[in-house]
Design a protein around this motif. Structure first.
Motif, mmCIF file in Angstrom:
data_model
loop_
_atom_site.group_PDB
_atom_site.id
_atom_site.type_symbol
_atom_site.label_atom_id
_atom_site.label_comp_id
_atom_site.label_asym_id
_atom_site.label_seq_id
_atom_site.Cartn_x
_atom_site.Cartn_y
_atom_site.Cartn_z
ATOM 1 N N ASP A 88 36.927 50.937 50.007
ATOM 2 C CA ASP A 88 37.175 50.074 51.154
ATOM 3 C C ASP A 88 36.626 48.688 50.824
ATOM 4 O O ASP A 88 35.410 48.456 50.865
ATOM 5 C CB ASP A 88 36.506 50.639 52.405
ATOM 6 C CG ASP A 88 36.877 49.865 53.654
ATOM 7 O OD1 ASP A 88 37.723 48.960 53.563
ATOM 8 O OD2 ASP A 88 36.313 50.169 54.723
ATOM 9 N N PHE A 89 37.517 47.755 50.466
ATOM 10 C CA PHE A 89 37.107 46.421 50.041
ATOM 11 C C PHE A 89 36.714 45.586 51.262
ATOM 12 O O PHE A 89 37.544 45.290 52.125
ATOM 13 C CB PHE A 89 38.233 45.738 49.264
ATOM 14 C CG PHE A 89 38.403 46.264 47.861
ATOM 15 C CD1 PHE A 89 37.855 45.590 46.782
ATOM 16 C CD2 PHE A 89 39.098 47.452 47.632
ATOM 17 C CE1 PHE A 89 38.003 46.071 45.486
ATOM 18 C CE2 PHE A 89 39.253 47.941 46.344
ATOM 19 C CZ PHE A 89 38.707 47.259 45.265
ATOM 20 N N THR A 90 35.458 45.234 51.326
ATOM 21 C CA THR A 90 34.951 44.412 52.428
ATOM 22 C C THR A 90 34.934 42.928 52.090
ATOM 23 O O THR A 90 34.913 42.088 52.986
ATOM 24 C CB THR A 90 33.533 44.865 52.807
ATOM 25 O OG1 THR A 90 32.695 44.786 51.637
ATOM 26 C CG2 THR A 90 33.546 46.308 53.310
ATOM 27 N N VAL A 91 34.949 42.617 50.787
ATOM 28 C CA VAL A 91 34.996 41.233 50.301
ATOM 29 C C VAL A 91 35.935 41.209 49.111
ATOM 30 O O VAL A 91 35.907 42.105 48.259
ATOM 31 C CB VAL A 91 33.597 40.726 49.867
ATOM 32 C CG1 VAL A 91 33.696 39.329 49.257
ATOM 33 C CG2 VAL A 91 32.624 40.735 51.044
ATOM 34 N N PHE A 92 36.782 40.165 49.035
ATOM 35 C CA PHE A 92 37.642 40.034 47.865
ATOM 36 C C PHE A 92 38.072 38.582 47.720
ATOM 37 O O PHE A 92 38.650 37.990 48.643
ATOM 38 C CB PHE A 92 38.888 40.918 47.969
ATOM 39 C CG PHE A 92 39.697 40.959 46.700
ATOM 40 C CD1 PHE A 92 39.389 41.870 45.702
ATOM 41 C CD2 PHE A 92 40.753 40.078 46.493
ATOM 42 C CE1 PHE A 92 40.114 41.912 44.521
ATOM 43 C CE2 PHE A 92 41.488 40.107 45.325
ATOM 44 C CZ PHE A 92 41.164 41.019 44.336
ATOM 45 N N SER A 93 37.769 37.990 46.538
ATOM 46 C CA SER A 93 38.181 36.616 46.270
ATOM 47 C C SER A 93 38.206 36.389 44.764
ATOM 48 O O SER A 93 37.168 36.461 44.099
ATOM 49 C CB SER A 93 37.223 35.616 46.932
ATOM 50 O OG SER A 93 37.618 34.291 46.673
ATOM 51 N N THR A 94 39.409 36.154 44.220
ATOM 52 C CA THR A 94 39.566 35.816 42.810
ATOM 53 C C THR A 94 40.493 34.607 42.709
ATOM 54 O O THR A 94 41.087 34.176 43.703
ATOM 55 C CB THR A 94 40.165 36.986 42.012
ATOM 56 O OG1 THR A 94 41.534 37.169 42.396
ATOM 57 C CG2 THR A 94 39.395 38.279 42.241
ATOM 58 N N GLN A 95 40.618 34.058 41.515
ATOM 59 C CA GLN A 95 41.564 32.958 41.322
ATOM 60 C C GLN A 95 42.992 33.499 41.442
ATOM 61 O O GLN A 95 43.360 34.453 40.759
ATOM 62 C CB GLN A 95 41.356 32.301 39.961
ATOM 63 C CG GLN A 95 40.059 31.531 39.843
ATOM 64 C CD GLN A 95 40.048 30.664 38.595
ATOM 65 O OE1 GLN A 95 40.187 29.442 38.656
ATOM 66 N NE2 GLN A 95 39.878 31.304 37.444
ATOM 67 N N LEU A 96 43.760 32.888 42.313
ATOM 68 C CA LEU A 96 45.093 33.376 42.631
ATOM 69 C C LEU A 96 45.993 33.389 41.391
ATOM 70 O O LEU A 96 46.107 32.391 40.684
ATOM 71 C CB LEU A 96 45.710 32.507 43.727
ATOM 72 C CG LEU A 96 47.111 32.902 44.212
ATOM 73 C CD1 LEU A 96 47.098 34.277 44.846
ATOM 74 C CD2 LEU A 96 47.644 31.859 45.189
ATOM 75 N N ASN A 97 46.572 34.552 41.151
ATOM 76 C CA ASN A 97 47.587 34.762 40.103
ATOM 77 C C ASN A 97 47.080 34.614 38.677
ATOM 78 O O ASN A 97 47.881 34.710 37.734
ATOM 79 C CB ASN A 97 48.785 33.816 40.299
ATOM 80 C CG ASN A 97 49.511 34.076 41.603
ATOM 81 O OD1 ASN A 97 49.542 35.202 42.094
ATOM 82 N ND2 ASN A 97 50.085 33.024 42.179
ATOM 83 N N VAL A 98 45.766 34.395 38.485
ATOM 84 C CA VAL A 98 45.251 34.305 37.120
ATOM 85 C C VAL A 98 44.126 35.311 36.869
ATOM 86 O O VAL A 98 43.961 35.788 35.735
ATOM 87 C CB VAL A 98 44.771 32.880 36.778
ATOM 88 C CG1 VAL A 98 45.961 31.937 36.685
ATOM 89 C CG2 VAL A 98 43.757 32.365 37.774
ATOM 90 N N ASP A 99 43.324 35.604 37.867
ATOM 91 C CA ASP A 99 42.297 36.637 37.757
ATOM 92 C C ASP A 99 42.766 37.810 38.612
ATOM 93 O O ASP A 99 42.677 37.786 39.843
ATOM 94 C CB ASP A 99 40.940 36.120 38.237
ATOM 95 C CG ASP A 99 40.448 34.950 37.380
ATOM 96 O OD1 ASP A 99 40.967 34.775 36.258
ATOM 97 O OD2 ASP A 99 39.558 34.221 37.854
#
Length: 350
Positions: free
Chosen positions: A67-78
């Motif tokens: 259950d992902f409570t936080v998620f943030s990566t570079q869009l379309n590259v990571d």
């Protein structure tokens, strides 16, 4: 004294850290804790990462959940890709990047390993906060099939139970379990707004009518798994017949004489599963008026047992309609389901 305190502190620290899983290459078996990117709870993931991590349940028969409570990566590259199995050859459950969080992810019941595999690839252009996901496992529902073993009084030749008003029926039921039925509970719905518990239960029917009895069997799985079928046992409770008013033409007769006895029987009426309709109308002959006319009557049938669902027209064995009609060439008979699907049984009208 200091040494003892230090040892305790180290043991405590190891135990706490073991609850967290960082993104890496490898396989872990764990049903609790938090799954983080490689930077952990406080740092960012790294550049040029290429990791494949498989998280498997601790016990056979369980399925993984994240259950992902936080998620943030570079869009379309990571990019993170999640697989429904123990390697990247398993079916994909989705690809995620940017703020497009996986949310709640679970291994499916068709996954024999119960594992989830996560692949994460980042480029060298920079990193951000990453993710955190709660780890858990669950045991999927087993197949449970309830059945009526016996009743007192017993079923008649049509499979129905017939009693008089005020009568009792004793029901005896059981169930088959694809895994284990230990600790299962049994709850009867007698169809008259009363319930019973246990494999043997007694129902009293105080009013005439047709009742549908069902048995709900629930195992000890925290998901609350119950039987996938409905026994739908029909109980017909006959009304009392009142003979008040029945009398002979002569109250006293001698040997060899005869009299007439007028019988009067009052039978309480009750609504059947499919209530009768008494609507009528007169349609003028369209040939003489030159104007079209139509008329329809609807019979609503809604006395199905709990959980019963028709999925194919072949599941309806027969429908009996007694109807008086002057010209069948004008008649249509249509079955309409609650979702709007319909079947034409008879279609002669314009």
């Amino acid at each position: 004294m200091k040494k003892g305190i230090l040892i305790f502190f180290l043991i405590f620290s190891i135990s706490t850290f073991a609850q967290d899983v960082l993104m890496q290459n490898g396989t872990v078996n764990q049903c609790s804790g938090t799954f983080f990117d490689s930077g952990g709870s406080a740092g960012n993931y790294g550049s040029n990462e290429s990791f494949v991590l498989t998280i498997c349940p601790e016990n056979a028969g369980q399925l993984m959940q994240l259950d992902f409570t936080v998620f943030s990566t570079q869009l379309n590259v990571d990019i993170m890709t999640i697989y429904d199995g123990d390697d990247t050859a398993a079916p994909s459950l989705g690809t995620f990047s940017g703020a497009n969080s996986p949310g709640f992810v679970s291994a499916t019941t068709g996954n024999p390993t119960g594992c989830i595999t996560i692949e994460f690839i980042s480029d060298g252009s920079g990193t951000i906060t990453g993710w955190a996901a709660d780890i858990s496992c669950f045991t999927p529902c087993q197949d449970i099939v309830a059945q009526l073993d016996a009743s007192t009084p017993a079923q008649n030749g049509n499979g129905e139970i017939l009693i008089c008003v005020g009568g009792d029926v004793i029901f005896e039921g059981s169930a088959t379990f694809s895994v284990d039925g230990t600790g299962a509970t049994y709850e009867w719905d007698f169809g008259n707004s009363t319930i019973g518990t246990g494999q043997v239960a007694t129902a009293t029917y105080s009013d005439p009518g047709i009742y549908i009895v069902d048995l709900l069997v629930t195992d000890t799985n925290p998901l609350g798994c119950s039987n996938i079928n409905s026994i739908s046992q029909v109980v017909r409770v006959s009304p009392e017949i009142d003979f008040t008013g029945t009398q002979a033409a002569q109250n006293i007769i001698c040997l060899g004489e005869s009299t007439t006895i007028d019988g009067v029987a009052g039978i309480a009426q009750f609504e059947d599963c499919a209530p009768e309709i008494f609507e009528q109308t007169w349609l003028e002959d369209t040939q003489s008026t030159g104007l079209p006319a139509s008329y329809s009557s609807t019979i609503t049938v809604d006395c199905y047992g709990a959980g019963q669902l028709l999925t194919d027209i072949s599941q309806i064995t027969d429908i009996c309609v007694i109807i008086e009609h002057s010209f069948i060439g004008d008649l249509d008979i249509i079955l309409v389901a609650p979702n709007g699907a319909q079947v034409d049984f008879l279609e002669y009208g314009d």
